[in-house]
Structure formats: C-alpha cells, structure tokens
Motif scaffolding. Sequence first.
Motif, short mmCIF file in Angstrom:
data_model
loop_
_atom_site.label_atom_id
_atom_site.label_comp_id
_atom_site.label_asym_id
_atom_site.label_seq_id
_atom_site.Cartn_x
_atom_site.Cartn_y
_atom_site.Cartn_z
N PRO A 5 -11.80 23.36 89.41
CA PRO A 5 -10.58 23.04 88.66
C PRO A 5 -9.58 24.18 88.55
CG PRO A 5 -12.37 23.49 87.14
CD PRO A 5 -12.96 23.51 88.52
N LEU A 34 -16.10 9.09 89.04
CA LEU A 34 -14.67 9.41 89.14
C LEU A 34 -13.89 8.36 89.92
CD1 LEU A 34 -14.83 13.24 89.92
CD2 LEU A 34 -14.68 12.12 87.69
N GLU A 41 -8.15 16.77 90.01
CA GLU A 41 -8.34 17.11 91.42
C GLU A 41 -8.53 18.62 91.54
OE1 GLU A 41 -3.64 17.38 92.78
OE2 GLU A 41 -4.85 15.65 93.34
N CYS A 47 -14.53 17.64 87.17
CA CYS A 47 -13.67 17.91 88.33
C CYS A 47 -14.20 19.14 89.04
CB CYS A 47 -12.22 18.15 87.87
SG CYS A 47 -11.07 18.46 89.25
#
Length: 215
Positions: free
Chosen positions: A60, A29, A9, A57
């Motif tokens: 990050p 994802l 996340e 992601c």
Amino acid sequence: MSTAPRFVEPAVMDRPPKAHRFDVYSPKLGRQATLFGRDALDLWTTLEGSPQVLSFCERPMKIPGASRHRCFDFWVRRADGEELLVLLRESERKEANPKSRHEILAKLDGTTLDGALVRCLDPAHMADHAIALANWGSIIRDLSAFERFVPQALCKDLVAAIEQPKSIRQLQEDFAPCDSTTIRIGIYLLLHRGQATCRQIATHVLGPGHIIEAP
C-alpha cells in the motif's frame, strides 16, 4: 464513519530481485492481486482465509526512511483497527549493525503510522501453519473459479443445516440431488465469510470427512 478501504490498489509495483511473481484472484477483494515471493503469497492466503480480515491491500505504501523500493507488504483492516504488515527479509532477521535497515523496522514495529499498527513478521513462523495454508489455498482457488455458480439460497440453507455439526460428505448427502461440487463450494463460501468453522483445516488435509459447524 466511512467503511471504504483506505487502500484499494498497490502503490509499489517494483519486483524485488529474484522474487517470483504470483498473479492471483482475491475473492475477498473481487480483483486480481500481484504478489512477489512465496512469503507474500502465504501471507495473502492467511489474510484471504481469515474472516476477521475485512479488507486488505498489497504493497500500500513505502516504508518511511527505508530504501526507495522497500514497502509495507500489506495494509489490513479488521473490526478492531488497521495494520501495516512487513515481512522481514533474511538479512533483516539477523542481528543488525547500527547502520542496518533493520533498525528502521525495529523502531517502527509496534508503533502506529497514520492510525495503523505496524507489525514486522518473521516468514519462518508461517511454516508452522503449512497444512492450513495448503487447505486455504485449495479453498480460495475453488472459490475463484466457481463461487459465482453457488445460489445464495443454498448458502442460507447450509447455514441452517450446520446448527448441528456435520461433515462435508453428510451435507452433500443431505442436499442431494443438488450437485455435490456446488454444495462443497457453498460450504467453502460459508468458511470464507465466517458463517461456518472447521477446526480440522489447521490439522488435516482438506477432505469430505472435515466437520463443519456454526461459529
């Protein structure tokens, strides 16, 4: 060795000044992603549409030494390693003076940070792939909405059917009376997973005449 993604996340949620916000769903994802700016949206589309990208992601971590709001745009994991990607801003693409933040990125570009290769990308180069971006945008939107309705048995049969290259239209005809939309989404799933390829995605607007073949 663990296959769990290192980043799951975003660590930074601050929206850059004047950047448009895009809330998208990532089939790769299996979650929503929030992106800031058209350049980030285009890079996300490229990552989402590349079968070589196993995971990624958005935002990050912060960039060491940069301003407190400046972060890597994406962490990416491929079979051969990890990357930290930075989309250069307009001011960073110009010739920098010694005190410019561009110097920080220039020193990081091509190095490794925590085992990940740092790459600074010029968003202007993505304009060369406008057709592929538009096509993958359509594919991703359809997968986001309809992927759950495609039986895995159909995907397996489609894999067998493309041992000889066929157009999307031919596959829809071959698998009639199965719903043509379901077949099309099944084909998109194969492309997304890397179980099929289509050379025309990069050169022609997506349509029923596109040829689907085994990778």
